[in-house]
Design a protein around this motif. Sequence first.
Motif, mmCIF file in Angstrom:
data_model
loop_
_atom_site.group_PDB
_atom_site.id
_atom_site.type_symbol
_atom_site.label_atom_id
_atom_site.label_comp_id
_atom_site.label_asym_id
_atom_site.label_seq_id
_atom_site.Cartn_x
_atom_site.Cartn_y
_atom_site.Cartn_z
ATOM 1 N N MET A 84 0.855 -1.177 0.000
ATOM 2 C CA MET A 84 0.000 0.000 0.000
ATOM 3 C C MET A 84 0.895 1.231 0.000
ATOM 4 S SD MET A 84 -2.703 1.165 2.987
ATOM 5 C CE MET A 84 -2.374 -0.246 3.948
ATOM 6 N N MET A 85 0.613 2.125 -0.926
ATOM 7 C CA MET A 85 1.387 3.355 -1.035
ATOM 8 C C MET A 85 0.610 4.326 -1.910
ATOM 9 S SD MET A 85 5.239 3.873 -2.495
ATOM 10 C CE MET A 85 4.877 4.090 -4.219
ATOM 11 N N ALA A 86 0.710 5.602 -1.607
ATOM 12 C CA ALA A 86 0.027 6.608 -2.416
ATOM 13 C C ALA A 86 0.888 7.861 -2.501
ATOM 14 C CB ALA A 86 -1.332 6.935 -1.810
ATOM 15 N N ASP A 87 0.775 8.539 -3.638
ATOM 16 C CA ASP A 87 1.534 9.763 -3.878
ATOM 17 C C ASP A 87 0.588 10.934 -4.072
ATOM 18 O OD1 ASP A 87 4.088 8.538 -3.878
ATOM 19 O OD2 ASP A 87 3.827 7.926 -5.957
ATOM 20 N N LEU A 88 0.962 12.059 -3.498
ATOM 21 C CA LEU A 88 0.174 13.279 -3.587
ATOM 22 C C LEU A 88 1.046 14.376 -4.176
ATOM 23 C CD1 LEU A 88 -2.630 14.493 -2.596
ATOM 24 C CD2 LEU A 88 -1.321 15.401 -0.682
ATOM 25 N N MET A 89 0.561 15.004 -5.226
ATOM 26 C CA MET A 89 1.280 16.120 -5.846
ATOM 27 C C MET A 89 0.627 17.414 -5.389
ATOM 28 S SD MET A 89 3.652 16.918 -7.975
ATOM 29 C CE MET A 89 4.174 18.323 -8.900
ATOM 30 N N ILE A 90 1.424 18.306 -4.821
ATOM 31 C CA ILE A 90 0.942 19.634 -4.452
ATOM 32 C C ILE A 90 1.645 20.620 -5.369
ATOM 33 C CG2 ILE A 90 0.697 21.376 -2.651
ATOM 34 C CD1 ILE A 90 0.895 19.149 -0.574
ATOM 35 N N GLY A 91 0.864 21.292 -6.178
ATOM 36 C CA GLY A 91 1.420 22.209 -7.156
ATOM 37 C C GLY A 91 1.169 23.659 -6.801
ATOM 38 N N ASP A 144 10.877 21.526 3.439
ATOM 39 C CA ASP A 144 10.214 20.253 3.725
ATOM 40 C C ASP A 144 9.461 20.325 5.050
ATOM 41 O OD1 ASP A 144 11.559 19.529 1.438
ATOM 42 O OD2 ASP A 144 12.743 17.937 2.375
ATOM 43 N N ASP A 145 10.057 20.967 6.042
ATOM 44 C CA ASP A 145 9.407 21.087 7.353
ATOM 45 C C ASP A 145 8.123 21.905 7.267
ATOM 46 O OD1 ASP A 145 11.295 19.521 8.657
ATOM 47 O OD2 ASP A 145 12.496 21.231 9.305
ATOM 48 N N GLU A 146 8.139 22.974 6.477
ATOM 49 C CA GLU A 146 6.925 23.786 6.308
ATOM 50 C C GLU A 146 5.825 22.970 5.637
ATOM 51 O OE1 GLU A 146 7.921 28.358 5.506
ATOM 52 O OE2 GLU A 146 9.052 26.999 4.201
ATOM 53 N N ILE A 147 6.203 22.157 4.656
ATOM 54 C CA ILE A 147 5.224 21.320 3.960
ATOM 55 C C ILE A 147 4.681 20.260 4.903
ATOM 56 C CG2 ILE A 147 4.951 19.650 2.082
ATOM 57 C CD1 ILE A 147 7.139 21.452 0.609
ATOM 58 N N PHE A 184 -3.453 15.127 7.494
ATOM 59 C CA PHE A 184 -2.701 14.122 6.763
ATOM 60 C C PHE A 184 -1.661 13.517 7.694
ATOM 61 C CE2 PHE A 184 -4.417 16.659 3.428
ATOM 62 C CZ PHE A 184 -4.410 15.903 2.260
ATOM 63 N N PRO A 185 -1.326 12.256 7.510
ATOM 64 C CA PRO A 185 -0.192 11.716 8.275
ATOM 65 C C PRO A 185 1.099 12.320 7.723
ATOM 66 C CG PRO A 185 -0.982 10.094 6.689
ATOM 67 C CD PRO A 185 -1.925 11.269 6.615
ATOM 68 N N ALA A 186 2.160 12.178 8.468
ATOM 69 C CA ALA A 186 3.458 12.648 7.966
ATOM 70 C C ALA A 186 3.829 11.824 6.745
ATOM 71 C CB ALA A 186 4.516 12.502 9.050
ATOM 72 N N PHE A 187 4.352 12.474 5.725
ATOM 73 C CA PHE A 187 4.757 11.751 4.515
ATOM 74 C C PHE A 187 6.077 11.047 4.760
ATOM 75 C CE2 PHE A 187 5.677 16.306 4.092
ATOM 76 C CZ PHE A 187 7.059 16.301 3.969
ATOM 77 N N ASP A 188 6.335 10.026 3.957
ATOM 78 C CA ASP A 188 7.559 9.244 4.088
ATOM 79 C C ASP A 188 8.678 9.740 3.175
ATOM 80 O OD1 ASP A 188 6.709 7.082 6.000
ATOM 81 O OD2 ASP A 188 5.148 6.916 4.471
ATOM 82 N N LEU A 219 4.621 14.075 -2.654
ATOM 83 C CA LEU A 219 4.710 13.456 -1.331
ATOM 84 C C LEU A 219 4.320 11.991 -1.441
ATOM 85 C CD1 LEU A 219 2.868 16.198 0.764
ATOM 86 C CD2 LEU A 219 5.287 16.083 0.130
ATOM 87 N N THR A 220 5.100 11.113 -0.844
ATOM 88 C CA THR A 220 4.802 9.687 -0.833
ATOM 89 C C THR A 220 4.423 9.270 0.579
ATOM 90 O OG1 THR A 220 6.331 9.268 -2.643
ATOM 91 C CG2 THR A 220 5.734 7.377 -1.281
ATOM 92 N N PHE A 221 3.299 8.583 0.673
ATOM 93 C CA PHE A 221 2.803 8.053 1.942
ATOM 94 C C PHE A 221 2.838 6.534 1.829
ATOM 95 C CE2 PHE A 221 0.873 12.175 1.291
ATOM 96 C CZ PHE A 221 0.943 12.779 2.532
#
Length: 85
Positions: free
Chosen positions: A1-8, A16-19, A28-32, A48-50
């Motif tokens: 199980m894995m999902a990617d989210l693109m924020i444009g 990265d910390d701000e995101i 959202f959970p913390a991304f990996d 972002l990959t979760f």
Amino acid sequence: MMADLMIGNIEEGTSDDEIREFVTKYGFPAFDEIKHVPGTGSRPGVLLTFNDLDEAALRALQPRIQNMFWKGRTINVSIMREYGH
């Protein structure tokens, strides 16, 4: 199980910390993993990959930040599909 989210359309130079702080603030959970994607012109983004979320779970969270005005820009959010898996 894995999902990617693109924020444009994020502000260039956003850390990265701000995101991480932004997405977790909205449930959202913390991304990996994070990958910065240079934009054409002035529309950079991040991928972002979760590792522990599937597409359906990410899709349920997506409306929380879709078209939100953040750091002087209206961001757009897309779920990236993994084909062939």
